[in-house]
Design an enzyme around this catalytic site. Structure first.
Site, mmCIF file in Angstrom:
data_model
loop_
_atom_site.group_PDB
_atom_site.id
_atom_site.type_symbol
_atom_site.label_atom_id
_atom_site.label_comp_id
_atom_site.label_asym_id
_atom_site.label_seq_id
_atom_site.Cartn_x
_atom_site.Cartn_y
_atom_site.Cartn_z
ATOM 1 N N ARG A 1 -38.154 1.920 -7.896
ATOM 2 C CA ARG A 1 -38.208 0.603 -8.789
ATOM 3 C C ARG A 1 -39.639 0.107 -8.382
ATOM 4 O O ARG A 1 -40.322 -0.637 -9.288
ATOM 5 C CB ARG A 1 -37.088 -0.154 -8.489
ATOM 6 C CG ARG A 1 -35.905 0.302 -9.260
ATOM 7 C CD ARG A 1 -34.598 -0.590 -9.389
ATOM 8 N NE ARG A 1 -33.567 0.077 -9.928
ATOM 9 C CZ ARG A 1 -32.264 -0.269 -9.401
ATOM 10 N NH1 ARG A 1 -32.293 -0.887 -8.300
ATOM 11 N NH2 ARG A 1 -31.192 0.360 -9.991
ATOM 12 N N LYS B 1 -21.502 10.646 -8.743
ATOM 13 C CA LYS B 1 -19.955 10.980 -9.202
ATOM 14 C C LYS B 1 -19.936 10.053 -10.563
ATOM 15 O O LYS B 1 -18.857 10.568 -11.491
ATOM 16 C CB LYS B 1 -19.133 10.514 -8.149
ATOM 17 C CG LYS B 1 -19.111 9.194 -7.751
ATOM 18 C CD LYS B 1 -19.812 8.828 -6.578
ATOM 19 C CE LYS B 1 -19.574 7.242 -6.084
ATOM 20 N NZ LYS B 1 -20.499 7.174 -5.134
ATOM 21 N N VAL C 1 -18.808 14.182 -4.229
ATOM 22 C CA VAL C 1 -17.756 13.918 -3.739
ATOM 23 C C VAL C 1 -17.445 14.358 -2.205
ATOM 24 O O VAL C 1 -18.044 15.333 -1.863
ATOM 25 C CB VAL C 1 -16.676 14.842 -4.446
ATOM 26 C CG1 VAL C 1 -15.387 14.647 -3.830
ATOM 27 C CG2 VAL C 1 -16.450 14.520 -5.927
ATOM 28 N N GLU D 1 -19.639 -2.571 0.706
ATOM 29 C CA GLU D 1 -20.628 -3.043 0.023
ATOM 30 C C GLU D 1 -20.464 -4.787 -0.003
ATOM 31 O O GLU D 1 -19.275 -5.249 0.102
ATOM 32 C CB GLU D 1 -20.881 -2.611 -1.484
ATOM 33 C CG GLU D 1 -21.006 -1.254 -1.487
ATOM 34 C CD GLU D 1 -22.621 -0.819 -1.069
ATOM 35 O OE1 GLU D 1 -23.407 -2.173 -1.041
ATOM 36 O OE2 GLU D 1 -22.871 0.303 -0.903
ATOM 37 N N ASP E 1 -14.360 4.257 -7.779
ATOM 38 C CA ASP E 1 -14.903 5.210 -6.939
ATOM 39 C C ASP E 1 -14.197 6.410 -6.649
ATOM 40 O O ASP E 1 -14.574 7.572 -7.337
ATOM 41 C CB ASP E 1 -15.651 4.799 -5.319
ATOM 42 C CG ASP E 1 -16.317 5.893 -4.725
ATOM 43 O OD1 ASP E 1 -17.286 5.992 -4.997
ATOM 44 O OD2 ASP E 1 -15.868 6.372 -3.804
ATOM 45 N N LYS F 1 -14.336 10.690 -8.290
ATOM 46 C CA LYS F 1 -14.343 11.963 -7.757
ATOM 47 C C LYS F 1 -13.147 12.550 -8.151
ATOM 48 O O LYS F 1 -13.130 13.827 -8.143
ATOM 49 C CB LYS F 1 -14.422 11.326 -6.229
ATOM 50 C CG LYS F 1 -15.609 10.692 -5.909
ATOM 51 C CD LYS F 1 -15.319 10.123 -4.365
ATOM 52 C CE LYS F 1 -16.797 9.435 -3.803
ATOM 53 N NZ LYS F 1 -16.761 8.865 -2.583
#
Length: 439
Positions: free
Chosen positions: A49, A108, A135, A193, A204, A208
């Site tokens: 970026r 994923k 995964v 996070e 998440d 998966k």
């Protein structure tokens, strides 16, 4: 006989923790990778970026960094996508394929949402789409399911596929701490996070699970098909209750072949916290590690264990895919594409067969247990064990609790049983409900 030694051009999309590790390994281990592939790999660009950001610690040629990802993917033989998210990743992958590049992805979320379209684009372009790193990080699980077990029938995949939630639940079990303070500790240590929603709410793991189920059962499963329940409601009391049962709480991804109400075959895919016996192999998976338990008709029970996240572990899986697709380019072939011939229906959560651990705050008087047992009987749910506790509350008044563990039943019947129990006059509160798996 001399062979073509023209370098295969590799473009990298993203240079975060994983992307940086991939770039370092390609540049530092070029000779070894060339020996494995049969031709050199040349990193021709890294899309970021902000090109001006200081990345000198990576030891990467600064001229490789570019903000023009659209142009970069048109001049590569292999594109590695580690930026994550849906867009612009989807558009860049499709553009890369249109220009003849094979793609290696760790994304994923995109694969769980739009995998069939990506496979179709790869088929149309005659290129590979590999995504082992999507995964369980470094654990080789997707290719064994897709290729090594292709001649077998997989009946169930049961796994811990999110390191953040496993760390939190493991810490709650070993320290007795509550959910909120354990998440804060995980954030301080870098396991979670700043916004842990995708992990603790199960998004998440659900993505998966969709990928695992699609490969295991040769059926298209998207993240929207996955029943999802996170760990935010797991309490220290739940952890203690599991301990008293000889169990531990884990956030599990469960994919299995099941029968629908009419006996037709189908697939159940779900993510939720569950109690599992401490004797089960998954119970010993600690901290931020991942593990996937596969049950196949001929191979029997298989378990894959290792680091499920992090720069180097995930980069290991990415580079494994890069070598595989590069070998295909050299040999002039392709790896296996989407195999969705079974096209099994994804059945609702109510069709899943499971067990419940239910804790009830009840009136301390005769006949309560009989009323509770009647509710279970009316819903055709068999009770495995029942235990009563009488403890004083803050006012030193006795309070009674019933802890019920059921036999296996349809989740719909178990859920209806819990609703009916909550309506009983003698039940003050259904204080906890948790599924029990692995026994």
């Amino acid at each position: 006989m001399e062979t073509d030694q023209t370098p295969l051009r590799v473009a990298l999309l993203g240079c975060g923790t994983v992307g940086g590790a991939v770039a370092q390994k390609i540049t530092r281990h070029g000779d070894e990778l060339a020996a494995r592939v049969g031709r050199p790999l040349e990193l021709v660009g890294i899309a970021v970026r902000r090109a001006g950001r200081d990345r000198s610690d990576l030891g990467i040629d600064p001229t490789l960094f570019t903000t023009d990802a659209e142009e970069l993917v048109t001049r590569a033989d292999i594109v590695v996508e580690v930026i994550g998210g849906i867009d612009p990743a989807r558009g860049l992958i499709l553009r890369a394929m249109e220009h003849g590049a094979s793609v290696v992805s760790a994304n994923k979320a995109l694969l769980a949402e739009d995998g069939p379209a990506l496979y179709a684009a790869a088929d149309a372009a005659g290129v590979d789409l590999y995504y082992e790193a999507a995964v369980a990080g470094a654990i080789p699980i997707l290719r064994p399911i897709h290729e090594s077990l292709a001649g077998d029938e997989i009946t169930k995949v049961l796994g811990i596929v999110n390191g953040t939630t496993n760390f939190v639940l493991d810490a709650m079990d070993t320290t007795g701490a509550g959910f909120a303070e354990t998440v804060e500790r995980a954030q301080a240590l870098g396991y979670a996070e700043a916004d842990p929603t995708a992990d603790v709410e199960g998004f998440d793991a659900a993505a998966k699970a969709a990928i695992l189920a699609s490969l295991a059962f040769h059926t298209r499963v998207s993240s929207a098909d996955v029943y999802r329940d996170g760990i935010t409601d797991v309490t220290a009391g739940d952890i203690q209750a599991a301990r008293e049962m000889g169990c531990v709480v884990k956030l599990l991804a469960i994919c299995e072949r099941v029968e629908g109400e009419g006996g037709e075959p189908g697939v159940s895919v779900r993510v939720h916290p569950a109690m599992i016996p401490r004797t089960h192999p998954l119970a010993s998976v600690r901290e931020a590690f991942n593990a996937v338990f596969v049950d196949a008709a001929a191979a029997g029970e298989l378990m894959f264990y290792g680091q499920g996240a992090g720069g180097d572990p995930t980069a290991s899986a990415v580079l494994g895919d890069v070598v595989a697709v590069a070998r295909h380019r050299v040999a002039g072939g392709r790896g296996p594409g989407e195999i969705a011939y079974a096209d099994l229906p994804v059945l609702p959560m109510g069709s899943a067969q499971t067990r419940y651990h239910i804790s009830l705050d009840v009136a301390d008087r005769p006949g309560v247990l009989a009323q509770v047992a009647r509710i279970f009987a009316e819903h055709e749910v068999s009770i495995e064990t029942v235990r009563q506790q009488v403890v004083p509350d803050e006012d030193e008044q006795a309070r009674a609790y019933l802890i019920v563990v059921t036999h296996t039943a349809a989740d719909a019947a178990l859920s209806a049983t819990v609703d009916a129990l909550a309506d009983l006059e003698t039940v003050n509160e259904v204080t906890s409900v948790m599924r029990v798996e692995g026994s």
